[in-house]
Structure formats: C-alpha cells, structure tokens
Design an enzyme around this catalytic site. Structure first.
Site, PDB file in Angstrom:
ATOM      1  CG  ASP A 262       1.182 -24.824 -39.834  1.00  0.00           C
ATOM      2  OD1 ASP A 262       2.403 -24.969 -39.604  1.00  0.00           O
ATOM      3  OD2 ASP A 262       0.634 -23.706 -39.859  1.00  0.00           O
TER       4      ASP A 262
ATOM      5  CG  MET B  17       5.582 -14.993 -40.339  1.00  0.00           C
ATOM      6  SD  MET B  17       7.389 -15.006 -40.529  1.00  0.00           S
ATOM      7  CE  MET B  17       7.896 -14.424 -38.909  1.00  0.00           C
ATOM      8  NE  ARG B  18      -0.211 -21.629 -36.520  1.00  0.00           N
ATOM      9  CZ  ARG B  18      -0.996 -21.550 -37.581  1.00  0.00           C
ATOM     10  NH1 ARG B  18      -0.719 -22.251 -38.660  1.00  0.00           N
ATOM     11  NH2 ARG B  18      -2.052 -20.774 -37.579  1.00  0.00           N
ATOM     12  CB  ALA B  19       7.857 -22.498 -38.133  1.00  0.00           C
TER      13      ALA B  19
END
Length: 681
Positions: free
Chosen positions: A193, A274-276
């Site tokens: 990730d 929420m990183r995407a």
C-alpha cells in the site's frame, strides 16, 4: 562510473515509463512498484531514471543532503548556516535484499557512546537516499525487519536509530521504487500500500519488437558511451519536459467534479482507507502537468485509476492484481453525469485525445517504424514457466496407470491452525517456529562474532566492572574495552519450508472430498504466505510421484498448480514420500538453516506394486530417522475407517489430524508434541 542505459532507448513498456516519469514530475505520488517476469527492462528503466531527475541543491559537506534553503534543524551534521549550497545529481540508492539493519539505517558506535558519550554515527542507505530514489530490486524478498524500517521511514519522513538510550534522528524522504517477479512471492500488504502506483510489465511476443530490443542492447554493450551519445538529444528533450511539468504542476486545477469521479471510483472498487483517493488525485494532477495542461480531465482520472488501484484491490495472495476496465468506465460516466462540473472530455475513457497519455516513444537512431518491445540487462528469451503460474505453466502429461478425472475446484479456504517445527532453529526470519533471530525477546548474551549489532547493556557493564581499577578509572565514566562488549541473543520466529505431499489418486477422487482436500491445502498455503514460509508441492497418483512445484516463496504459484491438479489412478504413497525425501535432501544442501515441515495429505491407502503398505511405512521411517517434522492430514471419510493415515503418521514420527480438526484448537502444538513423543519413544 559506468554509463547507464538511456531511458529514451527503452523500447515500448509505456506503462513502466509513464509510472516512473509521473513520479519524477511529482514525487508526492509516492513511488512505483514494477511487477513482471524477468528480462523486461525493470531494473534498466529505474536506473536510467536518475539521469533525468533535476539536480539537488545540498548543504556543502552535509552527509544527510540537507536543503540549503530549509536545512533540517535536527540534522546530526548540523546546525547549518544559511547559504547557497552546492548542486549535485539526484542519487539512485540500491537496497540489497540481504542488507543488514545497520546498513539500512546507519550504525552507532556503541563503544564510543558508552565510554566517551559521543554520538559517532555512520549514515546508512536511508540517509544516502534522502531527496533521491531508493530502489529495491526483488522487493518481495526483503526481510520483514527491513520492511518494518522502510514503512516507518516512509510514514514519518525520518529515520531513527536508537541503541540503549542513545538516539540519532535524520530526515529520510525518498522516492521508493521497487521491482519484483510475482513468481517469487508477493509483498506484505502494508508495504504494498505504500507504493503509490503499480505497473505490470511483460516481454513482447512479437518477433520484430524483440529484434529491436536485442539490436539496441548489443549496441549498448559494445559501446556504452557511444550509444548514450546517440540518444543524448532525446534524453535532453525528456529532461526538459520533466522540468517544465514540475513548473506547471502547482497551477494545475483539480475541480470538484474530478474529485467526485476519484472518490466514486475508489468507493466502487472498495479499496481500503483513503490513501488510494489521495494518490489518484496526485497522479491525475501529474498527468495533466505532463500533458502541458492546467486542468485535470476525466481521462487523467481513468489513467490514474489504472495505475493506482490494481494493487490495492487484492484481498488475499491468490488474487491477481487488476482492474475491471468496463466497470471503471461505467463508474466514471455515472460520476460525471452526477456532477455539474463536467470536464468536456469528448474522447471518452480509453481514448487518447484529452488525457496525459503515455510518453511518446522517441524515434532516435536505429528506431523502427513501430514502437514496442523491451530492453533490459538481458533480453527476454524464454516463455513463462518454471515456478510461475498462469498461462506460462508447463503442461505435464498425466501419469499412466489409471483413468484421469477433470480437476475439481477447491472449497472455501478457512483459517488454519498453526503447525510448527519443534526445537529452536536459526533460519530466515518469519512467523512460524521458534528460532534465534536478530529481533525478538532477549534471552541471554554472548561475545559478538564480527560487528556488534544488538548490545546487551547489563552483560557489558558486568564484564567491564571488575577491571575499572586496573584500567585507571578516575572519573564517573565507565572504561569499556572491545572485549567487554556483549551481543544480546534473542528469540523470535523463523520461516520454514512447508512441503505438501498430496494424494491425487483414485481413492481421493470423489468430487466433494477432493474439493474439501484442496480447500484445506489452500488454507494451509494462505497460512504459509502469512508466516513467510517457502512452500513446495509433491503429488502422487497412477504409478509415480512428481514435483508439481519445487520449493519457492510464491504460494500463489502453488495454489495455481493445486487448482489444476487432476486425479485418478492408483495410490503410489511410497513414491510420494520418497520424492519428498529427495526434495528435502536437495533443499538441505541449498539452505541448511531453513527447517522443513512435511505435510502429507492422504487417506493413508497404498496400492500398486508388491506390498505397497510396507513400502510406504519404510519410506515414512526414512523421514523420521532424519528428524523431519511432519503431520498427516487424514482425508479418510465414511462410517468404517481403517486408520491408515494415523498409522502412517506414527511411522513418520509426527501426528495426524482430520480435515475437520484442522480448524480446531485441539491441534495447537500438534507437530511439536507428537514429534517429541516419537523421539522419546
């Protein structure tokens, strides 16, 4: 210093080049993971990228590459006075898979720290990579403790080295680039990730494209400087385009309608966290700047999704990364219809009109009319196969001796109970069996062999204390000599070689039962992935046994071989055990510190040849004599049970467990207890 292969001379590999260039334009994208088969220009492209990066201004003499306009106030070489500084080329720092912790984060001189109170610190690779590129080839093979350090540095933008109350901190912000061959195993989800983008690469199967790859590579090997000079104009043009895109980047507008498309896409594909969303927004902005535009379009969002989401959708190691492009197009159209802030992209998803697009392939000298292919340190010259899975897998003929039935699908996998190897090992760090490791709880102290890595403070003080008067101690400080230092011995967990021996004979061929058996093995494979084991697969049926998968770190390759496993024929149990013995013998020579765990999946029946049951018993005793930890998964069903699997387990010196018990708490420590009992007997 050797001349790197020019970035613009790489043939094709548009996604790979685009992913790297977007990170050069906007390092905030978060790096890129390059997945693909060997010989596909992965390493070549990464090493060539450094030559395109703008020069970095640094404080003169600072070992930690501080920015002269905003030096780090906590820099170990500081404090720095304001000044113009000097410029140097951006660095590409390579992290070897087998690097030590001290090589990565730096080393503190414990002896000087104890005796003189001096923070004598030698910077590591994280310091060298600050404001540059940190490149990890075969990143999926990186040891867990190094992965943990990378995760900490990537999250905090700093590296901390702490030893017995003495600590050093320095900035460590870098562009993380990793390359990997999926055949050799997958990444831990936490590290996966952390990569902003991922790209899949594969060698072209077109003859003309492969010819151009070889032609360019041979020309480079014959005369690297001359080859680079012929591509100098294209390299300069690309470098200038990157610089222009960096200047334009702060002016790019990310409208509310585009943000809604990004959020809708991430929600539709059910990515975690929420990183995407953030990575997609940054990638779409970089795509617009790369294309010379000041506004992000729907096509930028689509291309950003194809780069940022595939590796974030994996739910288990057997899922292939990827994205349903039809679903992506539908989601973008729906989000665009719901928004009043339309971007007016007439080309639609998949078109090349409005988006950032792939970087144009430079024609350059000797370039063909078409663009494709790859370039790498060695040309791609073999089809997929070996330990891999998928369409490249080698199709073997079915063994003779019985009718073959079509492969049966596996039942739903479950959480399997841990099986461990007894005793205390010294193998590679993992999460299965007890072992002496560099990390874990402290169990004692010893004299260091080589460089000191983990100080045992109490033992060191105890060793130095009796000699203080003889050494002329007069102050409060402790006089410590090299001979006084003691290395802490620690106990943690190791990864093992889990070798599956699976009965695929006719006695196991009932569809419902074989589905349950495959589901159980699949569950154990998932457990092996989580515990960082190597796995191998031996199958037997008909008249012989075969190594369906040699020992590998790729559990998804084992799962693929298991899924396509046919059944039928007689039950050469002895042949399966003897084949497993041969595999373990070879692996002991290759990696003597990695202890094996033999998992035999069978109903215990043996047929074919003279006295097959006695022959299987002798093969089992052969494993027991060598101390191989083993467990038999008993697949016998029905009201009348012969107990042959339990008998085999006794010959192996291990334990037996039914498919149902594989889920139960009752088998905790089964291999350890039964093997210990067998040896005591």
């Amino acid at each position: 210093m050797s001349t790197p292969y020019p970035f613009t001379a790489i043939v094709g590999q548009d996604d790979l080049r685009l992913g790297l260039l977007l990170n050069a334009v906007s390092p905030a994208v978060g790096g890129v993971l390059v997945r693909g088969e060997k010989g596909t220009a992965k390493s070549t492209a990464v090493r060539a990228l450094a030559a395109l990066m703008p020069e970095v201004p640094v404080v003169s003499g600072c070992r930690f590459s501080c920015d002269p306009s905003a030096p780090d106030p906590a820099c170990p070489d500081g404090p720095h006075e304001a000044g113009p500084g000097v410029s140097r080329p951006a660095r590409t720092v390579e992290l070897p898979v087998g690097a030590s912790e001290d090589r990565l984060v730096g080393a503190l001189d414990i002896e000087r720290a104890l005796s003189e109170g001096v923070k004598a610190f030698e910077p590591g690779l994280l310091a060298d990579a600050h404001r540059g590129i940190l490149y990890v080839d075969e990143v999926n093979l990186l040891h867990d403790h190094l992965v943990d350090l990378l995760l900490d540095a990537a999250a905090m933008g700093a590296s901390y080295v702490e030893r017995e109350g003495v600590s050093v901190r320095h900035a460590a912000r870098f562009l993380l680039v990793g390359t990997m061959n999926p055949e050799e195993g997958e990444l831990r989800p936490q590290l996966l990730d952390r990569f902003g983008l991922t790209v899949e690469v594969a060698a072209s199967r077109d003859t003309d494209q492969r010819v151009e790859v070889v032609r360019r590579r041979l020309a480079y090997d014959d005369d690297p400087e001359g080859f680079a000079a012929r591509w100098a104009r294209e390299e300069t043009a690309l470098r200038e385009r990157i610089a222009a895109a960096r200047v334009l980047l702060p002016r790019v507008v990310l409208g509310d309608g585009v943000l809604r498309q990004i959020a809708a896409t991430c929600a539709a594909f059910e990515v975690d966290g929420m990183r995407a969303d953030i990575v997609m927004a940054r990638t779409a902005t970089a795509l617009a700047a790369w294309a010379g535009r000041e506004e992000v379009t729907a096509e930028d969002v689509r291309q950003a999704a194809l780069l940022a989401l595939p590796h974030r959708r994996r739910r288990n190691p057997f899922d292939a990364p990827g994205l349903d492009e039809e679903k992506l197009d539908d989601t973008l159209r729906e989000a665009e219809g719901d928004s009043d802030d339309s971007d007016g992209d007439d080309d639609g998803p998949g078109g090349g009109g409005g988006g950032g697009g792939v970087p144009p392939q430079s024609g350059g000298p000797d370039a063909p009319d078409r663009e494709a292919g790859t370039g790498d340190d060695t040309p791609a010259d073999a089809p997929a196969g070996g330990d891999g899975s998928g369409s490249g897998s080698v199709q073997r003929p079915a063994p003779a001796g019985g009718a073959e039935q079509a492969p049966v699908g596996a039942s739903e996998p479950f959480r399997a109970k841990m099986l461990s190897v007894p005793g205390l090992g010294e193998g590679a760090a993992g999460r299965r069996s007890r072992a002496r490791t560099e990390h874990g709880r402290t169990t004692g102290a010893r004299r260091p062999e080589g460089a000191l890595t983990k100080l045992h403070l109490a033992a060191t003080v105890q060793a130095a204390a009796p000699h203080q008067r003889a050494r002329g101690r007069s102050g409060r400080g402790l006089v410590v000599r090299r001979d006084d230092l003691r290395q802490a011995t620690r106990e943690g967990r190791e990864g093992n070689l889990v070798l599956f021996v699976v009965d695929a004979s006719g006695s196991m061929a009932a569809r419902q039962r074989m589905g349950a058996v495959k589901g159980a093995v699949l569950s154990l494979l998932l457990d092996a992935y989580q515990r960082r084991d190597k796995v191998g697969l031996v199958t037997f049926r008909g008249k012989e046994a075969e190594v369906a998968l040699p020992p590998t770190s790729s559990v998804d390759a084992a799962a693929a071989r298991l899924e396509s496993l046919p059944t039928g024929g007689r039950t050469p149990l002895a042949a399966g055990l003897l084949k497993a013995h041969d595999v373990l013998r070879v692996e002991r020579m290759r990696d003597p510190s990695r202890r094996p765990l033999l998992v035999v999946v069978t109903d215990g029946r043996a047929t074919g040849g003279p006295d097959p049951v006695a022959l299987a018993a002798r093969a089992g005793r052969l494993h027991a004599a060598e101390g191989t930890a083993s467990v038999v998964v008993d697949c016998e069903t029905g009201v009348v049970r012969l107990g042959l699997a339990a008998q085999l387990a006794r010959e192996l010196g291990g334990g037996a467990v039914t498919l149902h018990e594989l889920r139960a708490d009752s088998i905790a420590g089964l291999v350890k207890d039964v093997t210990a009992a067998g040896r005591a007997a």
